[in-house]
Design a protein around this motif. Sequence first.
Motif, PDB file in Angstrom:
ATOM      1  N   ILE A  77     -25.853 -47.657  12.641  1.00 43.97           N
ATOM      2  CA  ILE A  77     -24.624 -48.453  12.686  1.00 43.97           C
ATOM      3  C   ILE A  77     -23.403 -47.552  12.524  1.00 43.97           C
ATOM      4  CG2 ILE A  77     -23.296 -50.216  11.464  1.00 43.97           C
ATOM      5  CD1 ILE A  77     -25.942 -51.619  10.846  1.00 43.97           C
ATOM      6  N   GLY A  78     -23.482 -46.586  11.604  1.00 42.47           N
ATOM      7  CA  GLY A  78     -22.367 -45.661  11.420  1.00 42.47           C
ATOM      8  C   GLY A  78     -22.072 -44.854  12.668  1.00 42.47           C
ATOM      9  N   PHE A 104     -18.216 -45.850  19.615  1.00 42.03           N
ATOM     10  CA  PHE A 104     -17.729 -46.958  20.434  1.00 42.03           C
ATOM     11  C   PHE A 104     -16.483 -47.652  19.886  1.00 42.03           C
ATOM     12  CE2 PHE A 104     -22.307 -46.701  21.393  1.00 42.03           C
ATOM     13  CZ  PHE A 104     -22.242 -46.528  22.769  1.00 42.03           C
ATOM     14  N   GLY A 105     -16.031 -47.283  18.703  1.00 46.56           N
ATOM     15  CA  GLY A 105     -14.834 -47.913  18.173  1.00 46.56           C
ATOM     16  C   GLY A 105     -15.130 -49.222  17.466  1.00 46.56           C
ATOM     17  N   PRO A 106     -14.084 -49.838  16.869  1.00 45.99           N
ATOM     18  CA  PRO A 106     -14.324 -50.994  15.999  1.00 45.99           C
ATOM     19  C   PRO A 106     -14.779 -52.253  16.728  1.00 45.99           C
ATOM     20  CG  PRO A 106     -11.971 -50.578  16.238  1.00 45.99           C
ATOM     21  CD  PRO A 106     -12.670 -49.428  16.889  1.00 45.99           C
ATOM     22  N   SER A 118     -18.679 -52.991  16.859  1.00 47.13           N
ATOM     23  CA  SER A 118     -19.145 -54.124  16.050  1.00 47.13           C
ATOM     24  C   SER A 118     -20.086 -55.014  16.835  1.00 47.13           C
ATOM     25  CB  SER A 118     -17.953 -54.936  15.537  1.00 47.13           C
ATOM     26  OG  SER A 118     -17.152 -54.165  14.667  1.00 47.13           O
ATOM     27  N   LEU A 119     -19.725 -55.293  18.096  1.00 47.46           N
ATOM     28  CA  LEU A 119     -20.597 -56.112  18.924  1.00 47.46           C
ATOM     29  C   LEU A 119     -21.951 -55.443  19.132  1.00 47.46           C
ATOM     30  CD1 LEU A 119     -18.008 -57.295  21.624  1.00 47.46           C
ATOM     31  CD2 LEU A 119     -18.974 -58.641  19.747  1.00 47.46           C
ATOM     32  N   PHE A 121     -15.281 -48.871   9.162  1.00 47.80           N
ATOM     33  CA  PHE A 121     -15.079 -47.753   8.238  1.00 47.80           C
ATOM     34  C   PHE A 121     -15.374 -46.422   8.931  1.00 47.80           C
ATOM     35  CE2 PHE A 121     -16.757 -45.255   4.472  1.00 47.80           C
ATOM     36  CZ  PHE A 121     -15.492 -44.878   4.052  1.00 47.80           C
ATOM     37  N   ALA A 122     -16.488 -46.360   9.685  1.00 48.63           N
ATOM     38  CA  ALA A 122     -16.827 -45.121  10.402  1.00 48.63           C
ATOM     39  C   ALA A 122     -15.747 -44.777  11.415  1.00 48.63           C
ATOM     40  CB  ALA A 122     -18.192 -45.275  11.085  1.00 48.63           C
ATOM     41  N   ASP A 123     -15.243 -45.776  12.120  1.00 50.11           N
ATOM     42  CA  ASP A 123     -14.178 -45.539  13.097  1.00 50.11           C
ATOM     43  C   ASP A 123     -12.917 -45.025  12.421  1.00 50.11           C
ATOM     44  OD1 ASP A 123     -12.846 -46.025  15.827  1.00 50.11           O
ATOM     45  OD2 ASP A 123     -11.615 -47.237  14.470  1.00 50.11           O
ATOM     46  N   ARG A 124     -12.579 -45.583  11.264  1.00 51.93           N
ATOM     47  CA  ARG A 124     -11.371 -45.143  10.561  1.00 51.93           C
ATOM     48  C   ARG A 124     -11.525 -43.714  10.022  1.00 51.93           C
ATOM     49  NH1 ARG A 124      -7.491 -46.320  12.527  1.00 51.93           N
ATOM     50  NH2 ARG A 124      -8.975 -46.624  14.207  1.00 51.93           N
ATOM     51  N   ILE A 125     -12.740 -43.348   9.621  1.00 53.28           N
ATOM     52  CA  ILE A 125     -12.972 -41.959   9.208  1.00 53.28           C
ATOM     53  C   ILE A 125     -12.741 -41.018  10.380  1.00 53.28           C
ATOM     54  CG2 ILE A 125     -14.781 -40.326   8.547  1.00 53.28           C
ATOM     55  CD1 ILE A 125     -15.866 -42.313   6.647  1.00 53.28           C
TER      56      ILE A 125
END
Length: 741
Positions: free
Chosen positions: A570-571, A577-579, A583-584, A678-682
């Motif tokens: 998931i991370g 792929f971005g948020p 997520s999808l 969270f991974a995308d924001r990192i």
Amino acid sequence: MNPESAAPSASPSPLLRPGHNCWRIEAAERVAFLIDGSAYFPAVREAIARARHSVFVLGWDIDSRLQLVPDGAGDGLPEPLGEFLDAAVRRTPSLRVWVLTWDFAAIYAMERQLLPQLSLDWLTHPRLRFRLDACHPFGASHHQKVVVVDDRIAFVGGLDLTRCRWDTPEHRPDEPRRVDAAGTPYAPFHDIEMLVEGPVAAALGALARERWLRATGQRLPPPQPAAGDGDVLWPAGVEAQLRDVPVAIARTEPAFDDYPAVDEIRRFHLDAIAAARRTLFFENQYFTAWEIGAALAARLQDDDAPEVLLITPQRESGWLEVNTMGVLRGRLHRQLTDADRHDRYRACCPRVPGLASGCLNVHSKLMVIDEQWLTIGSANLSNRSMGFDTECNLILEAGGRADVQAAIAGLRARLLGEHLGCAPEAIEAARAAHDGRLLATVDALQQTDDAHRHLQPLATVGSADLDHLIVDNTLIDPERPMTGDQLLAEFTPPPTRRSVRERLMAPVLLALALVGLTLAWRYTPLSEWLAPNQLIRVARELEDLPFTPLAVLAAYTIASVVAIPISLVIGVTGLVFGPLTGSLYAVGGSLAGALAGYGVGSLLGRRTVRRLGGRRFNRLDRKLAERGIFAVVFLRLVPVAPFTIINFAAGASRIGLRDYLLGTLLGLGPGAVLTVVFADRIAAAISKPTPLAIGLMIGCALILLGSGWWLSRYLQRRKQPSEPAVPCAAAPAAAEPEPGA
């Protein structure tokens, strides 16, 4: 040199007492010490190849791809371990092989062979059995390393039959044979084993059968070896250092279900430290056991304090161990340094010229006391090994026998000679010249320049700030099992009033730790093909395909079935792929993987899944049957078992598919979305470290932490009485018939 010349003439009183600091004392017809994997692996292969009746392998880990003899054994059997064991049972119709290793935690999944059941059980002859041992408290592990052949000879020590263990005593930095199954080089590795023959091996066979019974519920009969089997089994190239000598077996077993705690190894270490007269020599991977440290500190303050020489790695393996176990070791090291009134304590790491890391990875677990006592086994000098994990050590006691004293002194000389780059004879000569003083012997022989092997003083590693944060060893290096309420209390803030600063500091520090962990996963150059950077590369390749959604769903499905940690996948999805799209993909992929696991569990059936899941399956099956959709939501929110095991258990249980998928969506969906964001924001904060990007990253971390805090508080308010003990074994004793030929 006669070891008695450096010690008082009077023989010490017997130290070993069965039922107190050892389990049993049995006769050994022969004893040999095998230093490093190049001595152990060929010997154990040769013994198994000659086996007629039974082979037991107890271990912390195993890898069926391991080639025990890198240059080739030349015995006509396949080289990889799994194929070798399978061929051995097929060649000898009377032979049965049982392999039992720890049912490991998910954190070790990246370091281990995926699905060892496939190559050691499902695809092999029925007389080769492989099982995972989950018969231990939460957080504990099965750590015994024992191989018993025909109940006539046995190997005990610190070496598992797994990857990255083989090496020679030279520990050359450029050793071409020191590679794993994929051909990837690994760092030099030092360890030691004891080989015994005779009744003591039969006792170790009884220990192995008891462990198999606890883990599987299957009671196995002992073999009926014929006279002279020992001569057949003893490896031809191994020279015995002792004959006809008593050997003690000491264990650690945590209290669990109806089984009482056993702490014989801890008691022996404390008794031996108290009895030491002149020297205490240790080789050990860890040094964090506070009770052992306190006993050594007390002896160092005596006017007649013995010399203490500890040989250990310079630093632990990986940043997490460095900043946890390393902090605890540094604390204990400072305690002994402060207590050392007479300059008789020294902790060192073996330095090898040309080695990038500088010091050798010491994995052995050995203690020598005054040439009177010797113990070798699986137990580290850690709290876990003294009371929390299962361990097995062998002990020699000289009891006034000069040959035993000489053998113990000779082994210590061999080990010191290996670390100092000189012959054992030079060690003994220098020791005689210095009146038996061990530290003076080391000082006289070692050349501390970078061109020679030598013992380098241990430097304290780890953050000083973390030393203040790690208050005690309750979670990092526990001494005893913890109940669910105790474990919850460790993670739940106490109901006291705190200042605003105190309330803010903990979440911030935890957020930073989480960020650091994610960065380590993202940027550490790991060689395994399942490492995050490799997964990211594969995911980016999927991103360019016209059928990306289907490819992502297929990737999640495969990852879920082969037990790749779902949180890691998931991370990676969030990073690539971005948020929104991520997520999808994460929610859809998790559902696809859950559905696939459900289908596999349904096809395999309850009996097969029970073998895979062990005692975990019994508890999951009961919860799923009683609570249905609510149980699935709970298990997704609080992962008491790996994602794959939950999927298999659900498929083999009586829960309906609709309730299962809905519970998975409700329980896993929100967390998956938060993890992706969270991974995308990192990734955004790393690529463009603007204040806004960093703020959003910290905000996501606080949301994750806040969700976990709320969940722990909610669970604390709804705590139920403890469940009754569930037997470890998945089936009653003798319920599973012996396999046929």
